[in-house]
Design an enzyme around this catalytic site. Sequence first.
Site, PDB file in Angstrom:
ATOM      1  N   TRP A 196     -81.295 -51.589 -17.100  1.00 18.62           N
ATOM      2  CA  TRP A 196     -81.884 -50.198 -17.565  1.00 18.62           C
ATOM      3  C   TRP A 196     -80.454 -49.445 -17.434  1.00 18.62           C
ATOM      4  O   TRP A 196     -79.928 -48.552 -18.242  1.00 18.62           O
ATOM      5  CB  TRP A 196     -82.920 -49.882 -17.210  1.00 18.62           C
ATOM      6  CG  TRP A 196     -84.128 -50.660 -17.668  1.00 18.62           C
ATOM      7  CD1 TRP A 196     -85.004 -51.374 -16.886  1.00 18.62           C
ATOM      8  CD2 TRP A 196     -84.469 -50.742 -19.000  1.00 18.62           C
ATOM      9  NE1 TRP A 196     -85.743 -51.919 -17.751  1.00 18.62           N
ATOM     10  CE2 TRP A 196     -85.743 -51.538 -18.986  1.00 18.62           C
ATOM     11  CE3 TRP A 196     -84.000 -50.198 -20.167  1.00 18.62           C
ATOM     12  CZ2 TRP A 196     -86.263 -51.886 -20.120  1.00 18.62           C
ATOM     13  CZ3 TRP A 196     -84.621 -50.661 -21.278  1.00 18.62           C
ATOM     14  CH2 TRP A 196     -85.709 -51.598 -21.341  1.00 18.62           C
TER      15      TRP A 196
ATOM     16  N   ASP B  76     -83.738 -41.621 -14.498  1.00 21.25           N
ATOM     17  CA  ASP B  76     -84.527 -42.438 -15.550  1.00 21.25           C
ATOM     18  C   ASP B  76     -85.834 -43.058 -14.708  1.00 21.25           C
ATOM     19  O   ASP B  76     -85.632 -44.135 -13.911  1.00 21.25           O
ATOM     20  CB  ASP B  76     -84.066 -43.693 -16.240  1.00 21.25           C
ATOM     21  CG  ASP B  76     -84.787 -44.541 -16.966  1.00 21.25           C
ATOM     22  OD1 ASP B  76     -86.334 -44.190 -17.003  1.00 21.25           O
ATOM     23  OD2 ASP B  76     -84.314 -45.453 -17.491  1.00 21.25           O
TER      24      ASP B  76
ATOM     25  N   LYS C  64     -95.661 -47.451 -18.030  1.00 14.63           N
ATOM     26  CA  LYS C  64     -95.562 -48.030 -16.957  1.00 14.63           C
ATOM     27  C   LYS C  64     -96.814 -47.450 -15.666  1.00 14.63           C
ATOM     28  O   LYS C  64     -97.629 -47.993 -15.528  1.00 14.63           O
ATOM     29  CB  LYS C  64     -94.220 -48.054 -16.464  1.00 14.63           C
ATOM     30  CG  LYS C  64     -93.469 -49.160 -16.918  1.00 14.63           C
ATOM     31  CD  LYS C  64     -92.401 -48.715 -17.809  1.00 14.63           C
ATOM     32  CE  LYS C  64     -91.542 -50.050 -18.258  1.00 14.63           C
ATOM     33  NZ  LYS C  64     -90.254 -49.573 -18.774  1.00 14.63           N
TER      34      LYS C  64
HETATM   35  C1  LIG Z   1     -89.485 -49.860 -19.774  1.00 13.26           C
HETATM   36  C2  LIG Z   1     -88.003 -48.993 -19.292  1.00 13.26           C
HETATM   37  C3  LIG Z   1     -87.350 -48.145 -20.229  1.00 13.26           C
HETATM   38  C4  LIG Z   1     -87.417 -48.258 -21.763  1.00 13.26           C
HETATM   39  O1  LIG Z   1     -88.537 -47.496 -21.974  1.00 13.26           O
HETATM   40  P1  LIG Z   1     -88.854 -47.424 -23.370  1.00 13.26           P
HETATM   41  O2  LIG Z   1     -90.066 -46.503 -23.061  1.00 13.26           O
HETATM   42  O3  LIG Z   1     -89.507 -48.850 -24.021  1.00 13.26           O
HETATM   43  O4  LIG Z   1     -87.966 -47.115 -24.296  1.00 13.26           O
HETATM   44  C5  LIG Z   1     -86.356 -47.548 -19.823  1.00 13.26           C
HETATM   45  N1  LIG Z   1     -85.890 -47.531 -18.643  1.00 13.26           N
HETATM   46  C6  LIG Z   1     -86.514 -48.019 -17.529  1.00 13.26           C
HETATM   47  C7  LIG Z   1     -86.279 -47.977 -16.070  1.00 13.26           C
HETATM   48  C8  LIG Z   1     -87.688 -48.841 -17.847  1.00 13.26           C
HETATM   49  O5  LIG Z   1     -88.443 -49.387 -16.885  1.00 13.26           O
END
Ligand SMILES: *Cc1c(COP(=O)(O)O)cnc(C)c1O
Length: 360
Positions: free
Chosen positions: A102, A172, A196
């Site tokens: 990521w 993030d 999540k």
């Molecule tokens: C799932 C995830 C993403 C992507 O998220 P989307 O909402 O599908 O764009 C980005 N960063 C991390 C750490 C993730 O777990």
Amino acid sequence: MSRPYNFSAGPAMLPEEVLQRAREEMLDWQGSGMSVMEMSHRGKEYMSIAEKAEATLREIMGIPAGYKVLFLQGGASSQFAMVPMNLLRGKKGADYINTGAWSKKAIAEARRYGTVNVAASSEADGFHSVPAFDSWSLDPDAAYVHYTPNETIGGVEFPWIPKTGDVPLVADMSSTILSRPLDVSKFGVIYAGAQKNVGPAGLTLVIVREDLIGETLPGTPTMFDYAVHAENDSMYNTPATYAWYLAGLVFEWIRDKGGLSAMAEINRRKAEKLYAAIDGSPFYANPVDPSCRSWMNVPFTLANPAMDPVFLSEAATIGLLTLKGHRSAGGMRASIYNAMPEAGVDRLVEFMADFEKRHG
Ligand SMILES: *Cc1c(COP(=O)(O)O)cnc(C)c1O
């Protein structure tokens, strides 16, 4: 009906109590005669839902005054672009920390808008650790420092918050937000896709310090400007109304369970049990440095990968679902967010021991 335990990385399990309440309110939200899905986002019923969700989030996270909370769409992936568009603010570039899949996506997107200095990386050790802070080569003139506190695919989580002084810290937090208490005042921006640990897919949370809002790159689309969303209370256009409502129910569920410190206690216990099962057996392995193993996403491999499909199908027959590892990592991955009951982890640990006995 007994629900299965779904170990999906996202969209992931939601608390059963939240789903029950959503079901009760589905056709007639609190006497309005309408489903939340059918309400105008500018009507007084929906406005009260939206405001309450934000207030509850502010309460459980202890979000200080001086921060805006935005309820956006486009996923964390859109934030990979929105962050540089809003935060470069006349500077040439930003520092990024590379701890896995990521981080890499965030870095690749940021390169479209400015110079990226990869100030530290754990790529050399296969992303099985986080780079020690004293090894970071931070640029004092960077617009911000971006990192990924929890790498959802690699299962690597920072056990500390970087100290970046006057340079805003951007995180993030898609797969770790709400998993434990957090000092929000240490951050310039926190963002997270909801699917999540927050609620259904379609909603993206952005918590942004107010002084960082309002100076975008030329050409920034209106919808990518934090100021537009901040000034309109995330209702510049139609927000993801139902996902926002459901996230509000999740925030209330967390509050009623004792808040983020209660979540942290349970999450720590769940993770400890699972890692103990992996480490206690030669049949299972997790490659991550124990000092930075994720509480939320636990990848593991079997000694004999040929047994992977058998493991997955036997697990599914007893209600342990979606344990297949990410396609880039192979093996297994158990995602154990807030909504995964401790009993789900207990069941998995029991199954792992039993499987090893029969097939190890
Ligand atoms: C799932 C995830 C993403 C992507 O998220 P989307 O909402 O599908 O764009 C980005 N960063 C991390 C750490 C993730 O777990």
